[in-house]
Design an enzyme around this catalytic site. Structure first.
Site, PDB file in Angstrom:
ATOM      1  N   LEU A 221       1.253   4.762   0.036  1.00 28.44           N
ATOM      2  CA  LEU A 221       0.541   6.181   0.363  1.00 28.44           C
ATOM      3  C   LEU A 221       1.625   6.937   0.719  1.00 28.44           C
ATOM      4  O   LEU A 221       1.743   8.394   0.125  1.00 28.44           O
ATOM      5  CB  LEU A 221      -0.365   6.016   1.493  1.00 28.44           C
ATOM      6  CG  LEU A 221      -0.892   7.486   2.165  1.00 28.44           C
ATOM      7  CD1 LEU A 221      -1.811   8.218   0.925  1.00 28.44           C
ATOM      8  CD2 LEU A 221      -1.803   7.114   2.973  1.00 28.44           C
ATOM      9  N   SER A 222       2.522   6.767   1.570  1.00 30.48           N
ATOM     10  CA  SER A 222       3.643   7.633   2.234  1.00 30.48           C
ATOM     11  C   SER A 222       4.545   8.356   1.471  1.00 30.48           C
ATOM     12  O   SER A 222       5.108   7.524   0.368  1.00 30.48           O
ATOM     13  CB  SER A 222       4.253   7.216   3.417  1.00 30.48           C
ATOM     14  OG  SER A 222       3.487   6.841   4.301  1.00 30.48           O
ATOM     15  N   GLU A 223       5.020   9.280   1.513  1.00 29.88           N
ATOM     16  CA  GLU A 223       6.085  10.014   0.668  1.00 29.88           C
ATOM     17  C   GLU A 223       7.201  10.472   1.506  1.00 29.88           C
ATOM     18  O   GLU A 223       6.999  10.921   2.737  1.00 29.88           O
ATOM     19  CB  GLU A 223       5.618  10.962  -0.300  1.00 29.88           C
ATOM     20  CG  GLU A 223       4.582  10.245  -1.168  1.00 29.88           C
ATOM     21  CD  GLU A 223       3.952  11.365  -2.324  1.00 29.88           C
ATOM     22  OE1 GLU A 223       4.368  12.532  -2.237  1.00 29.88           O
ATOM     23  OE2 GLU A 223       3.434  10.882  -3.384  1.00 29.88           O
TER      24      GLU A 223
ATOM     25  N   GLU B  83       0.506   3.340   9.808  1.00 29.98           N
ATOM     26  CA  GLU B  83      -0.824   3.474   9.633  1.00 29.98           C
ATOM     27  C   GLU B  83      -1.392   4.610  10.405  1.00 29.98           C
ATOM     28  O   GLU B  83      -2.834   4.510  10.844  1.00 29.98           O
ATOM     29  CB  GLU B  83      -1.505   2.058   9.836  1.00 29.98           C
ATOM     30  CG  GLU B  83      -0.864   1.170   8.673  1.00 29.98           C
ATOM     31  CD  GLU B  83      -1.683  -0.114   8.473  1.00 29.98           C
ATOM     32  OE1 GLU B  83      -2.856  -0.077   8.689  1.00 29.98           O
ATOM     33  OE2 GLU B  83      -1.147  -1.025   8.144  1.00 29.98           O
TER      34      GLU B  83
ATOM     35  N   PHE C 267       0.917  -1.355   0.093  1.00 25.74           N
ATOM     36  CA  PHE C 267       0.131  -0.090  -0.175  1.00 25.74           C
ATOM     37  C   PHE C 267       1.033   1.359   0.041  1.00 25.74           C
ATOM     38  O   PHE C 267       1.700   1.303   0.961  1.00 25.74           O
ATOM     39  CB  PHE C 267      -0.717  -0.111   1.248  1.00 25.74           C
ATOM     40  CG  PHE C 267      -2.096   1.097   1.353  1.00 25.74           C
ATOM     41  CD1 PHE C 267      -3.097   0.674   0.581  1.00 25.74           C
ATOM     42  CD2 PHE C 267      -1.607   2.202   2.221  1.00 25.74           C
ATOM     43  CE1 PHE C 267      -4.006   1.886   0.796  1.00 25.74           C
ATOM     44  CE2 PHE C 267      -2.561   3.114   2.256  1.00 25.74           C
ATOM     45  CZ  PHE C 267      -3.867   3.041   1.620  1.00 25.74           C
TER      46      PHE C 267
HETATM   47  N1  CAA Z   1     -13.212   7.668   5.893  1.00 27.20           N
HETATM   48  C1  CAA Z   1     -13.755   8.274   4.648  1.00 27.20           C
HETATM   49  N2  CAA Z   1     -13.476   9.792   4.295  1.00 27.20           N
HETATM   50  C2  CAA Z   1     -12.457  10.148   5.098  1.00 27.20           C
HETATM   51  C3  CAA Z   1     -11.953   9.654   6.225  1.00 27.20           C
HETATM   52  C4  CAA Z   1     -12.396   8.195   6.617  1.00 27.20           C
HETATM   53  N3  CAA Z   1     -12.011   7.422   7.651  1.00 27.20           N
HETATM   54  N4  CAA Z   1     -11.058  10.485   6.701  1.00 27.20           N
HETATM   55  C5  CAA Z   1     -11.121  11.528   6.111  1.00 27.20           C
HETATM   56  N5  CAA Z   1     -11.939  11.226   5.181  1.00 27.20           N
HETATM   57  C6  CAA Z   1     -12.435  12.352   3.907  1.00 27.20           C
HETATM   58  C7  CAA Z   1     -12.871  13.642   4.577  1.00 27.20           C
HETATM   59  O1  CAA Z   1     -14.361  13.386   4.775  1.00 27.20           O
HETATM   60  C8  CAA Z   1     -12.304  14.729   3.695  1.00 27.20           C
HETATM   61  O2  CAA Z   1     -13.444  14.643   2.597  1.00 27.20           O
HETATM   62  P1  CAA Z   1     -14.316  15.942   2.175  1.00 27.20           P
HETATM   63  O3  CAA Z   1     -13.355  17.141   1.872  1.00 27.20           O
HETATM   64  O4  CAA Z   1     -15.063  15.407   0.935  1.00 27.20           O
HETATM   65  O5  CAA Z   1     -15.313  16.137   3.359  1.00 27.20           O
HETATM   66  C9  CAA Z   1     -11.269  14.388   3.133  1.00 27.20           C
HETATM   67  O6  CAA Z   1     -10.997  12.982   3.254  1.00 27.20           O
HETATM   68  C10 CAA Z   1     -10.042  14.746   3.570  1.00 27.20           C
HETATM   69  O7  CAA Z   1     -10.280  14.688   5.114  1.00 27.20           O
HETATM   70  P2  CAA Z   1      -9.691  15.549   6.168  1.00 27.20           P
HETATM   71  O8  CAA Z   1      -9.947  17.170   6.005  1.00 27.20           O
HETATM   72  O9  CAA Z   1      -9.886  15.240   7.271  1.00 27.20           O
HETATM   73  O10 CAA Z   1      -7.908  15.765   5.788  1.00 27.20           O
HETATM   74  P3  CAA Z   1      -6.859  16.309   6.669  1.00 27.20           P
HETATM   75  O11 CAA Z   1      -5.827  16.703   5.674  1.00 27.20           O
HETATM   76  O12 CAA Z   1      -7.238  17.089   7.808  1.00 27.20           O
HETATM   77  O13 CAA Z   1      -6.105  14.835   7.336  1.00 27.20           O
HETATM   78  C11 CAA Z   1      -5.705  12.911   8.515  1.00 27.20           C
HETATM   79  C12 CAA Z   1      -6.802  13.884   8.003  1.00 27.20           C
HETATM   80  C13 CAA Z   1      -6.802  12.167   9.660  1.00 27.20           C
HETATM   81  C14 CAA Z   1      -4.601  13.595   9.345  1.00 27.20           C
HETATM   82  C15 CAA Z   1      -5.126  11.989   7.422  1.00 27.20           C
HETATM   83  O14 CAA Z   1      -4.253  12.876   6.495  1.00 27.20           O
HETATM   84  C16 CAA Z   1      -4.413  11.008   7.877  1.00 27.20           C
HETATM   85  O15 CAA Z   1      -4.817   9.847   8.366  1.00 27.20           O
HETATM   86  N6  CAA Z   1      -3.332  10.785   8.046  1.00 27.20           N
HETATM   87  C17 CAA Z   1      -2.330   9.703   8.275  1.00 27.20           C
HETATM   88  C18 CAA Z   1      -1.845   8.745   7.136  1.00 27.20           C
HETATM   89  C19 CAA Z   1      -1.334   7.474   7.337  1.00 27.20           C
HETATM   90  O16 CAA Z   1      -2.207   6.862   8.126  1.00 27.20           O
HETATM   91  N7  CAA Z   1      -0.568   7.064   6.810  1.00 27.20           N
HETATM   92  C20 CAA Z   1      -0.026   5.906   7.081  1.00 27.20           C
HETATM   93  C21 CAA Z   1       0.700   5.293   5.762  1.00 27.20           C
HETATM   94  S1  CAA Z   1       0.265   3.795   5.383  1.00 27.20           S
HETATM   95  C22 CAA Z   1       1.381   2.503   6.183  1.00 27.20           C
HETATM   96  O17 CAA Z   1       1.787   2.722   7.186  1.00 27.20           O
HETATM   97  C23 CAA Z   1       1.264   1.172   5.678  1.00 27.20           C
HETATM   98  C24 CAA Z   1       2.417   0.144   5.844  1.00 27.20           C
HETATM   99  O18 CAA Z   1       3.007   0.057   4.936  1.00 27.20           O
HETATM  100  C25 CAA Z   1       2.102  -0.335   7.283  1.00 27.20           C
END
Ligand code: CAA
Length: 379
Positions: free
Chosen positions: A125-127, A363, A123
């Site tokens: 996502l991260s950069e 995550e 997956f």
């Molecule tokens: N389900 C559905 N939609 C969602 C949601 C959810 N859980 N969370 C946010 N959204 C939607 C929002 O409704 C919004 O949509 P609209 O504009 O249409 O309303 C849109 O997404 C943007 O959301 P936010 O305004 O809340 O965005 P934000 O910039 O404030 O960021 C955040 C919120 C929670 C900080 C998010 O950026 C985040 O989760 N960041 C962390 C990312 C992460 O977990 N990275 C891990 C990398 S993957 C990994 O680690 C895998 C691996 O290899 C182990």
């Protein structure tokens, strides 16, 4: 309310425990030391059905519920968090996303081998400059001549060197912000896709973490997941479930360390009696047991909500914050209970302590989970 597990759940828990003790435990210290990916062990994990546990059997999965997944993740993480992160990413981030949002053609082509454990997924996502701030995607996917052209770099990608299928999040319309982001299925063999350096990590050293580079990688339009602009919501929805997997991993790391500390405290003698008869150790064990029970209940509650198609985003974030915090505390205390022996590799607890830390980071960091929880409680 019923707190007992079904016969089927108990069987899955036992199968995961047996697999952990028979297959994962024997080489776990060596794999950690040499950063060796558990290739043969993951193959076996796939054959036993642990890589596509919740996928519908018609797509090659086990058709199990999320409770079963939490139970299996806990057992496997008790000894080998490097193997359990492969399992968690494949199940929660890759298979779930494809099964829930993919087209029938995408499922037949990509989900079936992933669910059967014939291949594994990543997956992306991260950069380098988009970790917690996930909307800030610099990787671009520009539609040109009926194909998307991907350019950019992804960092800290679990399974990066061993995956055959990558789910890649990229920006297609920067002027639309997060609504311009798309998610794509990208084949490992795509020209222009390069697997970058393997990270030399503090913990989960048997897992395979790489940067992945995309240089003019052509991706057919039919490999986009969902409608144009769905990519960020796809990532967030997928991560909501992924966090239940990582919470269960943290729970397993904590309960593995606790079980080792408990057993050791009954054997090791000091001042003329087993150390478990000293109150200083008893209170540590009491705290550990209480914290583990609370973390397990949070994980199972989040899983139950998901299985009942209720909102589980807040519950999953709460489970991850709490379980990862107690994993750090309990593994540190487990080393303390073991004294000098805890500081050497043969006793497993120092590895569990190093493995615990990542559960507060990937995550979604603890701080990101608190953003998710506070937004939910204030909404
Ligand atoms: N389900 C559905 N939609 C969602 C949601 C959810 N859980 N969370 C946010 N959204 C939607 C929002 O409704 C919004 O949509 P609209 O504009 O249409 O309303 C849109 O997404 C943007 O959301 P936010 O305004 O809340 O965005 P934000 O910039 O404030 O960021 C955040 C919120 C929670 C900080 C998010 O950026 C985040 O989760 N960041 C962390 C990312 C992460 O977990 N990275 C891990 C990398 S993957 C990994 O680690 C895998 C691996 O290899 C182990």
């Amino acid at each position: 309310m019923n707190f007992s597990l079904s016969e089927e759940h108990l069987m899955i828990q036992k199968a995961a425990r047996d697999f952990t003790n028979d297959v994962l435990k024997p080489g776990v210290i060596e794999r950690d030391e040499h950063q060796k990916f558990p290739e043969a062990e993951i193959k076996k994990m796939g054959e036993l059905g642990f890589l596509g546990m919740m996928v519908n059997p018609k797509y090659g999965g086990g058709g199990m519920d999320t409770i079963s997944y939490v139970l299996a993740m806990e057992e496997i993480s008790k000894m080998d968090a490097s193997a359990s992160v492969v399992m968690s990413v494949n199940n929660s981030l890759v298979c779930w996303g494809l099964e829930t949002f993919g087209t029938e053609e995408q499922k037949q082509k990509y989900l079936v081998p992933l669910a059967k454990g014939e291949s594994i997924g990543s997956f992306c996502l991260s950069e380098p400059e988009a970790g917690s701030d996930a909307t800030s995607q610099h990787t671009t996917a520009i539609l040109k001549g009926g194909k998307y052209i991907l350019n950019g770099t992804k960092n800290w990608i679990t399974n990066g060197g061993h995956a055959s299928t990558y789910l890649v999040i990229a920006q297609s319309n920067p002027e639309k912000g997060h609504k311009g982001i798309n998610a794509f299925i990208v084949d490992r063999k795509s020209p222009g896709l390069t697997v970058g350096k393997k990270e030399n990590k503090l913990g989960i050293r048997g897992s395979d973490t790489h940067s992945i580079m995309f240089t003019d990688v052509e991706v057919p339009v039919e490999n986009r997941i969902g409608e144009d602009g769905f990519g960020f919501r796809f990532a967030m929805k997928t991560l909501s479930g992924g966090r239940i997997g990582i919470a269960s991993q943290a729970l397993g790391i904590a309960s593995g360390a606790y079980e080792l500390a408990l057993a050791y405290s009954k054997e090791r003698k000091a001042f003329g009696k087993p150390i478990c008869e000293h109150q200083a150790i008893q209170f540590k064990l009491a705290d550990m047991a209480t914290q583990i029970d609370a973390a397990r209940l949070l994980c199972l509650k989040a899983a139950w909500l998901k299985d009942h198609h209720l909102d589980y985003t807040q519950a999953g974030a709460m489970a991850k914050v709490f379980a990862s915090q107690i994993a750090m505390e309990i593994t540190t205390e487990a080393v303390q209970v073991h004294g000098g022996y805890g500081y050497v590799k043969e006793y497993h607890v120092e590895r569990l302590m190093r493995d615990a830390k990542i559960t507060q980071i990937y995550e979604g960091t603890t701080e990101v989970q608190k953003i998710v929880i506070s937004r939910s409680v204030l909404s």
